[in-house]
Design an enzyme around this catalytic site. Structure first.
Site, short mmCIF file in Angstrom:
data_model
loop_
_atom_site.label_atom_id
_atom_site.label_comp_id
_atom_site.label_asym_id
_atom_site.label_seq_id
_atom_site.Cartn_x
_atom_site.Cartn_y
_atom_site.Cartn_z
N GLU A 72 0.81 -1.22 0.00
CA GLU A 72 0.00 0.00 0.00
C GLU A 72 0.84 1.28 0.00
O GLU A 72 0.31 2.38 -0.17
CB GLU A 72 -0.95 -0.01 1.21
CG GLU A 72 -2.05 -1.06 1.04
CD GLU A 72 -2.95 -1.20 2.25
OE1 GLU A 72 -2.55 -0.76 3.35
OE2 GLU A 72 -4.06 -1.76 2.09
N GLU A 124 7.26 -22.06 7.08
CA GLU A 124 7.74 -21.20 8.17
C GLU A 124 8.78 -21.89 9.05
O GLU A 124 9.40 -21.25 9.92
CB GLU A 124 6.57 -20.74 9.04
CG GLU A 124 5.89 -21.84 9.83
CD GLU A 124 4.77 -21.28 10.71
OE1 GLU A 124 4.93 -21.31 11.93
OE2 GLU A 124 3.75 -20.79 10.16
#
Length: 269
Positions: free
Chosen positions: A81, A112
């Site tokens: 953004e 992960e």
């Protein structure tokens, strides 16, 4: 000190499936109200981080977010953004998620758990001492994040960890520890809820404050936003009308000619 996973503790509520919808929603909202207060307590650490990031970005440094699952998605979201909101190239704030872009929509098995993977990914960006690495992990135990922070700190980079458990393994690897302790989740262990909300609030604070201090905001306006749709063109035009007192059509033409509110105003003056 013993590490306690508050994020995994049993919910303060039970028999959820027997409750009417209104009661469920009211209780979730009651829990959410705790989040902003938990984040408030971390402001001194966030201030320290923002100050360090701004110093480094003024020297050409970048900000990297790292995480897995919800935490990784929130980092990628915040990074994505920055270009449309502040007109910064997408090379300045970069979000990495365990499992790569596939993991934005689908879980990637065991991604992960690789403690070396994130540092390998960072190294591909030729990471250096002006860069900052922020690890995001609700539980505070994600190996992908722990390994990257350890390597980054050893190399002299500014490091920070955002976790919702106190004194976590992730925080142990970071110079700056941001720990909004929001308590057990409404659905036990569902850290996309309060923990995710807390992480989103912290990321908003970090990136917004950094962009303001880098001069990407004037007054309270997004004067460098990208003109990617009609709504934003209209918003930018109205900013110019207000700033320069021009007719709407003239302001719009000026905006489209120069590509941003900031450039249009500076050019006119």
């Amino acid at each position: 000190m013993t590490f306690i996973k508050i994020t995994e503790q049993s919910s303060l509520y039970d028999n959820l499936e027997k409750k009417p919808v209104l009661e469920i929603l009211t209780e979730i909202n009651q829990e959410d109200q705790k989040v902003a207060l938990a984040v408030q307590k971390t402001i001194p650490e966030i201030e320290k981080l923002v100050t360090g990031i701004v110093e480094r970005m003024k020297r050409g440094g970048r900000l990297f977010y790292l995480g897995a699952g919800t935490s990784g998605r929130l980092g990628v979201l915040d990074a994505s953004e920055i270009p449309p909101t502040y007109g910064m190239p997408n090379t300045y704030v970069i979000g990495l998620i365990a499992g790569g872009d596939t993991a934005l929509r689908n879980p990637v098995e065991a991604a992960e758990d690789d403690q070396d993977k994130a540092w390998q990914e960072l190294s591909a960006y030729h990471i250096g001492k002006n860069d900052t690495v922020v690890g995001i992990a609700a539980s505070g135990t994600t190996p992908y994040v722990i390994g990257a922070l350890r390597h980054a700190r050893e190399k002299g980079l500014l490091t920070a960890a955002i976790s919702c458990n106190p004194d976590s393994p992730v925080a142990d690897e970071a110079e700056i520890k941001i720990e909004p302790i929001v308590g057990p989740e409404y659905v036990t262990g569902s850290t996309r809820m309060k923990s995710g909300t807390a992480q989103k609030l912290v990321l908003n604070m970090i990136s917004t404050a950094v962009m303001i201090k880098l001069g990407r905001v004037k007054g309270n306006r997004m004067v460098n936003m990208q003109l990617t749709n009609q709504k934003l063109v209209d918003r930018g035009t109205r900013m110019i009308v207000e700033e320069l007192g021009l007719p709407y059509d003239q302001a719009k033409n000026l905006l489209l000619l120069h590509g941003s509110v900031k450039n249009a105003v500076e050019s006119f003056r």
